[in-house]
Design an enzyme around this catalytic site. Sequence first.
Site, PDB file in Angstrom:
ATOM      1  CG  HIS A   4      -9.530  -8.040   4.785  1.00 32.25           C
ATOM      2  ND1 HIS A   4     -10.360  -8.012   3.817  1.00 32.25           N
ATOM      3  CD2 HIS A   4      -9.270  -6.874   5.539  1.00 32.25           C
ATOM      4  CE1 HIS A   4     -10.161  -6.647   3.611  1.00 32.25           C
ATOM      5  NE2 HIS A   4      -9.417  -6.169   4.581  1.00 32.25           N
ATOM      6  CB  CYS A  11     -12.398  -4.942   5.983  1.00 36.89           C
ATOM      7  SG  CYS A  11     -11.793  -3.414   5.317  1.00 36.89           S
ATOM      8  CG  ASN A  16      -8.426  -3.783   1.668  1.00 40.28           C
ATOM      9  OD1 ASN A  16      -9.503  -4.416   1.525  1.00 40.28           O
ATOM     10  ND2 ASN A  16      -7.864  -3.157   2.728  1.00 40.28           N
TER      11      ASN A  16
HETATM   12  O1  UT7 Z   1      -8.668  -3.526   5.367  1.00 43.04           O
HETATM   13  C1  UT7 Z   1      -8.492  -2.932   6.686  1.00 43.04           C
HETATM   14  C2  UT7 Z   1      -7.475  -3.286   7.376  1.00 43.04           C
HETATM   15  N1  UT7 Z   1      -6.303  -2.811   6.686  1.00 43.04           N
HETATM   16  C3  UT7 Z   1      -5.004  -3.101   6.968  1.00 43.04           C
HETATM   17  O2  UT7 Z   1      -5.103  -4.181   7.541  1.00 43.04           O
HETATM   18  C4  UT7 Z   1      -4.072  -2.272   6.643  1.00 43.04           C
HETATM   19  C5  UT7 Z   1      -2.752  -2.314   7.688  1.00 43.04           C
HETATM   20  N2  UT7 Z   1      -1.668  -1.722   7.327  1.00 43.04           N
HETATM   21  C6  UT7 Z   1      -0.593  -1.968   6.447  1.00 43.04           C
HETATM   22  O3  UT7 Z   1      -1.107  -2.960   5.573  1.00 43.04           O
HETATM   23  C7  UT7 Z   1       0.491  -1.168   6.128  1.00 43.04           C
HETATM   24  O4  UT7 Z   1       0.539  -0.490   7.335  1.00 43.04           O
HETATM   25  C8  UT7 Z   1       0.651  -0.569   5.159  1.00 43.04           C
HETATM   26  C9  UT7 Z   1       0.835  -1.148   3.750  1.00 43.04           C
HETATM   27  C10 UT7 Z   1      -0.631   0.670   4.930  1.00 43.04           C
HETATM   28  C11 UT7 Z   1       1.972   0.377   5.281  1.00 43.04           C
HETATM   29  O5  UT7 Z   1       3.219  -0.390   5.290  1.00 43.04           O
HETATM   30  P1  UT7 Z   1       4.094  -0.035   6.336  1.00 43.04           P
HETATM   31  O6  UT7 Z   1       5.240  -1.054   6.317  1.00 43.04           O
HETATM   32  O7  UT7 Z   1       3.461   0.001   7.811  1.00 43.04           O
HETATM   33  O8  UT7 Z   1       4.626   1.410   5.982  1.00 43.04           O
HETATM   34  P2  UT7 Z   1       4.715   2.722   6.965  1.00 43.04           P
HETATM   35  O9  UT7 Z   1       3.299   3.307   6.922  1.00 43.04           O
HETATM   36  O10 UT7 Z   1       5.270   2.552   8.294  1.00 43.04           O
HETATM   37  O11 UT7 Z   1       5.737   3.756   5.956  1.00 43.04           O
HETATM   38  C12 UT7 Z   1       6.968   3.315   5.550  1.00 43.04           C
HETATM   39  C13 UT7 Z   1       7.627   4.275   4.946  1.00 43.04           C
HETATM   40  C14 UT7 Z   1       7.374   5.847   5.048  1.00 43.04           C
HETATM   41  O12 UT7 Z   1       8.457   6.433   4.826  1.00 43.04           O
HETATM   42  P3  UT7 Z   1       9.609   6.937   6.038  1.00 43.04           P
HETATM   43  O13 UT7 Z   1       8.613   7.801   6.944  1.00 43.04           O
HETATM   44  O14 UT7 Z   1      10.106   5.798   6.597  1.00 43.04           O
HETATM   45  O15 UT7 Z   1      10.405   7.757   5.210  1.00 43.04           O
HETATM   46  C15 UT7 Z   1       6.224   6.108   4.125  1.00 43.04           C
HETATM   47  O16 UT7 Z   1       6.065   7.527   3.834  1.00 43.04           O
HETATM   48  O17 UT7 Z   1       6.984   4.012   3.529  1.00 43.04           O
HETATM   49  C16 UT7 Z   1       6.655   5.217   2.949  1.00 43.04           C
HETATM   50  N3  UT7 Z   1       5.464   4.981   2.127  1.00 43.04           N
HETATM   51  C17 UT7 Z   1       5.669   4.874   0.816  1.00 43.04           C
HETATM   52  N4  UT7 Z   1       6.577   4.632   0.027  1.00 43.04           N
HETATM   53  C18 UT7 Z   1       6.510   4.583  -1.263  1.00 43.04           C
HETATM   54  C19 UT7 Z   1       4.264   4.918   2.519  1.00 43.04           C
HETATM   55  N5  UT7 Z   1       3.416   4.624   1.438  1.00 43.04           N
HETATM   56  C20 UT7 Z   1       4.349   4.425   0.227  1.00 43.04           C
HETATM   57  C21 UT7 Z   1       4.070   4.270  -1.042  1.00 43.04           C
HETATM   58  N6  UT7 Z   1       5.198   4.420  -1.717  1.00 43.04           N
HETATM   59  N7  UT7 Z   1       3.049   4.066  -1.414  1.00 43.04           N
END
Ligand code: UT7
Length: 327
Positions: free
Chosen positions: A254, A112, A284
């Site tokens: 980004h 990225c 993204n």
């Molecule tokens: O471009 C390169 C750089 N990339 C980035 O900068 C991305 C960085 N990371 C992020 O933007 C975030 O970490 C994400 C958007 C990928 C994820 O957000 P988060 O707030 O960190 O969520 P999480 O991974 O901690 O997941 C929280 C919950 C989980 O459920 P439990 O385990 O708490 O029950 C996931 O299973 O959200 C669940 N979850 C979803 N639920 C509904 C994960 N993806 C989804 C989804 N829909 N699409």
Amino acid sequence: MGIRILGTGSYLPEKVLTNSDLTRIVDTSDEWITTRTGIAERHIAADDEAVSDMAYHAAMKAIDAAGTTPEEIDGIILCTISPDHLFPSSACILQQRLNCPRAFCFDLQAACTGLIYALEVAHSMMLSNKKFRKVLVVSSEKLSYITDWTDRNTCVLFGDGAAALVLGSTDNGEDSIIAASLGADGNHWSKLQVPAGGSRMPVTQEAIDNHLYCIHMSGQDVFKLAVSAMADSCNEALEIAGLTNDDIDWLVPHQANLRIMKMVANRLSIPIERVYVNVNRYGNTSSATIGICLDEMIRNGLIKKGQNVLMTAFGGGLTWGSIIIKY
Ligand code: UT7
């Protein structure tokens, strides 16, 4: 001698995939995607549309805006993590399509952060070799083909698109790129990767069955590292330029996640009104996000002559970087 941005262009494929469309593919909701990422929809390339095809459309617009022709382009640097082929470079394929016979061509892979790296590479090459008077820097990504459409953790995040800039050398010393800070930390390489398809893990039936040719990401780890790395590198670029946050007219981060952008802006004490955001419309698009922002801002007259624009990115590698442009 200095370097100026002569023209920009961008291209988004026609097909739009909304959050509501995604709810029919994986267990997710518009509410989750919007509140956690800020994304509402993204564009998806056609099956027969490759990275060099999208790059071509963006490049032609940038060349037109620059008031030049493909024959005048001395070099092409194409940033991508989703090239047409493992080799040759997509830059060479783009060169053939554009018909830029005298251009050197190579692909640059910094995930990225690609465009930030490529701008600094092009800038340095042009300053050190007077023969390179016009260089085309392109970012193009077809992430949809390396997206695991069964994994809700990642498939809601990415989109396809391309952006291009023509850099031109000036004889009056006027230089648009006034500071750059680049960094990387390979200790975290496995946090954001496509495991199979290279020499480490060739594509086998097992790799295909396990979706190992797709993007895998430790989202939370990447999130935390992204905020501090981008904020620190912005501060370093400001210091190099001898500027403060008050001197920055636009922060162009980004476009991975609205929450990350807000946290970076907050750490830099730059009000959100001065942060350009379009992640809601495109998701993204990896190396293309910043270039698409820049093109939209220039075409809509948001960036005015003489304004300072701070661009910052973070991605796989892990890599990061920031560049300050005086437009
Ligand atoms: O471009 C390169 C750089 N990339 C980035 O900068 C991305 C960085 N990371 C992020 O933007 C975030 O970490 C994400 C958007 C990928 C994820 O957000 P988060 O707030 O960190 O969520 P999480 O991974 O901690 O997941 C929280 C919950 C989980 O459920 P439990 O385990 O708490 O029950 C996931 O299973 O959200 C669940 N979850 C979803 N639920 C509904 C994960 N993806 C989804 C989804 N829909 N699409």
